[in-house]
Design an enzyme around this catalytic site. Structure first.
Site, PDB file in Angstrom:
ATOM      1  N   CYS A 104      -3.313   1.401   6.832  1.00 46.36           N
ATOM      2  CA  CYS A 104      -3.570   0.757   8.119  1.00 46.36           C
ATOM      3  C   CYS A 104      -4.027   1.773   9.159  1.00 46.36           C
ATOM      4  CB  CYS A 104      -2.330   0.007   8.592  1.00 46.36           C
ATOM      5  SG  CYS A 104      -0.862   1.038   8.646  1.00 46.36           S
ATOM      6  N   GLU A 159     -11.228  -4.470  10.077  1.00 47.08           N
ATOM      7  CA  GLU A 159     -10.591  -3.435   9.275  1.00 47.08           C
ATOM      8  C   GLU A 159     -11.213  -3.446   7.872  1.00 47.08           C
ATOM      9  OE1 GLU A 159      -6.345  -4.000   8.302  1.00 47.08           O
ATOM     10  OE2 GLU A 159      -6.209  -1.804   8.287  1.00 47.08           O
ATOM     11  N   ASN A 167       0.799  -1.240   0.000  1.00 48.14           N
ATOM     12  CA  ASN A 167       0.000   0.000   0.000  1.00 48.14           C
ATOM     13  C   ASN A 167       0.826   1.282   0.000  1.00 48.14           C
ATOM     14  OD1 ASN A 167       0.633  -0.640   2.673  1.00 48.14           O
ATOM     15  ND2 ASN A 167      -1.205   0.316   3.493  1.00 48.14           N
ATOM     16  N   SER A 224      -0.909  -7.722   7.086  1.00 45.14           N
ATOM     17  CA  SER A 224      -2.183  -8.066   7.711  1.00 45.14           C
ATOM     18  C   SER A 224      -1.957  -8.794   9.041  1.00 45.14           C
ATOM     19  CB  SER A 224      -2.976  -8.979   6.778  1.00 45.14           C
ATOM     20  OG  SER A 224      -2.273 -10.207   6.652  1.00 45.14           O
ATOM     21  N   GLU A 239       3.837  -4.599  12.432  1.00 44.92           N
ATOM     22  CA  GLU A 239       2.953  -3.441  12.247  1.00 44.92           C
ATOM     23  C   GLU A 239       1.805  -3.955  11.386  1.00 44.92           C
ATOM     24  OE1 GLU A 239       0.942  -0.893  10.872  1.00 44.92           O
ATOM     25  OE2 GLU A 239       2.583  -0.156   9.636  1.00 44.92           O
ATOM     26  N   LYS A 276      11.543  -8.740   1.396  1.00 46.01           N
ATOM     27  CA  LYS A 276      10.541  -9.563   0.690  1.00 46.01           C
ATOM     28  C   LYS A 276       9.323  -8.636   0.573  1.00 46.01           C
ATOM     29  CE  LYS A 276       7.041 -12.530   0.041  1.00 46.01           C
ATOM     30  NZ  LYS A 276       6.157 -11.792  -0.834  1.00 46.01           N
TER      31      LYS A 276
HETATM   32  O1  LIG Z   1      -0.712   1.378   6.111  1.00 45.87           O
HETATM   33  C1  LIG Z   1      -0.153   2.051   6.975  1.00 45.87           C
HETATM   34  C2  LIG Z   1       0.166   3.501   6.773  1.00 45.87           C
HETATM   35  C3  LIG Z   1       1.547   3.757   7.042  1.00 45.87           C
HETATM   36  C4  LIG Z   1       1.940   5.186   7.100  1.00 45.87           C
HETATM   37  O2  LIG Z   1       1.226   6.093   6.689  1.00 45.87           O
HETATM   38  O3  LIG Z   1       3.027   5.391   7.599  1.00 45.87           O
END
Ligand SMILES: O=CCCC(=O)O
Length: 455
Positions: free
Chosen positions: A265, A359, A134, A210, A231, A157
């Site tokens: 996230c 989520e 993402n 995830s 995280e 990875k």
């Molecule tokens: O998906 C998480 C976002 C991470 C971020 O904005 O640092």
């Protein structure tokens, strides 16, 4: 039959960008070995010699900003203006650790009866990063930069759909002058990861991804007694109280959910709105969300576009439809076509519905009405995930008094939850453990060695 290739597919037009061969076991072995051997010299360098490479890294990011941004946008569909902002954030990260690593890693003197006693922050060795699609550059950089500065080497990875980014990230470090072997990409599948983590040359793992992936990696790491930083997902509440200044903060509140087409996230997922402002909030929020510019990811004006893969849109629709069956109401959106999912607002949301409990990884805002301030905080705390909570209210003193009622890793008042190199970043509960960024992040992959010198 298992495939030995991975494909990068543009989610906007469905076109194949490239097919990549997975590394053979032999290539994996050579890569791990190179990382290990490079670390033996890398850890001996003076910290200034390491940090000065960050200036080059930042320059290389600047020079190639457009190329990197377009690659991200093509591989996972992020609007191009947000891809450019992501590269700029990576530059800020480099600047922060260029300026601060030496101080952050310096010995910490502790007074005892010894002649000298202190903590020495020594590197651990080779650290594996398992990273998501993402924020294809940012999440990798925020793991790799402090980890390298601490004297470790890094293996990446990356998510399969951003393999082009994964490879160009290695080139970025090499072009910036980092010794070959400091940062290497492994094109491997999930099955190969297990033996990589078990390898004695790999000292620890950092995973952003995830909850399911976190449980798997933590299990493998635990079995091998390796440290990990996790995280994972988030289900952040955005509390809007009666005295919130909507004129001032509405753009931030909408952005908190719709950034990256909702695939973050730390996005606001549950909007917990106090009864007295509920109707006004809903009207303004809906108007603003409806005004977002949809379009091609490469158009610089686009704010909302496709998700990274069509199956992500399927997942969202299922979460919404299951919530509707339990009494939720869709006021806009819930329209899906291939990887596109329209920004959606769901009201009448209560605990027990998927859009409250789980989520939602896309542009879906669940709106929950709270009776009063206490109810709002209780609803916000009612989650198995714990990345962050944001509160919009003029009464900042009351918000500060309530910090301990929320167990999350972050508490933001009149601002969206965001990551910043200067501040620690990470979660609690099923959102994982460990911290990235700031002092906490650079010390995660160090041996905090006690040194005691007596005459
Ligand atoms: O998906 C998480 C976002 C991470 C971020 O904005 O640092």
């Amino acid at each position: 039959m298992k495939s030995n290739t991975i494909k990068s597919i543009n989610p906007f037009n469905g076109e194949l960008i490239k097919t990549y061969e997975l590394f053979t076991d032999k290539t994996v072995e050579n890569t791990v070995n190179k990382a290990h051997e490079t670390q033996q010299d890398w850890k001996l360098l003076d910290i200034e010699d390491r940090t000065e490479l960050l200036a080059e890294l930042s320059d290389t990011l600047l020079k190639n900003k457009q190329i990197y941004a377009e690659l991200m946008t093509n591989e996972m569909g992020k609007p191009i203006s947000q891809s450019i902002a992501e590269i700029e954030k990576c530059m800020f990260l480099c600047d922060f650790y260029e300026t601060n690593s030496e101080e952050l890693l310096s010995d910490e003197i502790i007074d005892t009866e010894a002649e000298e006693s202190f903590i020495s922050y020594d590197p651990l060795g080779v650290i594996l990063g398992v990273m998501p699609w993402n924020y294809p550059f940012w999440q990798v950089m925020r793991f790799a930069v402090p980890t390298l500065m601490a004297g470790n080497t890094v293996l990446l990875k990356h998510a399969a759909n951003v393999s082009g980014c994964a490879l160009i990230l290695q080139k970025l470090f090499e072009d910036a002058g980092f010794p070959k072997g400091c940062f290497q990409t492994l094109l491997v599948n999930h099955n190969q990861i297990e033996s990589i983590i078990a390898d004695s040359r790999i000292k620890a793992v950092s995973l952003t991804g995830s909850e399911k992936a976190g449980r798997k990696i933590a299990e493998i790491a635990g079995r091998n007694l390796k440290k990990c930083v996790l995280e994972l997902g988030g289900n952040n509440a955005c509390i809007v109280l009666n005295d919130a200044d909507l004129d001032k903060h509405l753009d931030t509140i909408v952005n908190a959910r719709m950034q990256n087409t909702g695939q973050s996230c730390i996005a606001a997922k549950r909007f917990i709105v106090e009864a007295g402002i509920y109707d006004v909030f809903l009207e303004k929020f809906q108007k603003k969300v409806s005004s977002l510019k949809h379009g091609e990811p490469l158009n610089s004006k686009t704010q909302i576009t496709v998700l990274a893969r069509p199956d992500l849109a399927d997942d969202l629709q299922k979460q919404i439809n299951d919530s509707i069956e339990k009494g939720a109401k869709v006021i806009i959106g819930n329209i899906k076509k291939d990887a596109y999912f329209a920004p959606t607002i769901v009201t009448n949301v209560t605990p027990g519905m998927p859009v409250f409990d789980e989520e939602t990884f896309g542009p879906v805002a669940a709106i929950i009405k709270a009776k009063d301030v206490d109810d709002a905080y209780e609803l916000a705390a009612n989650s198995k995930l714990g990345l962050g909570t944001m509160i919009f209210s003029k009464n900042t003193n009351d918000a500060i008094d309530r910090i301990s009622s929320i167990e999350d890793g972050a508490f933001f008042v009149n601002e969206l939850v965001k990551s910043d190199p200067r501040l620690p970043f990470g979660g609690t509960k099923n959102s994982g453990y460990g911290r990235e960024l700031s002092r906490e992040g650079i010390l995660e992959f160090t041996n905090k060695k006690t040194v005691y010198v007596s005459k």
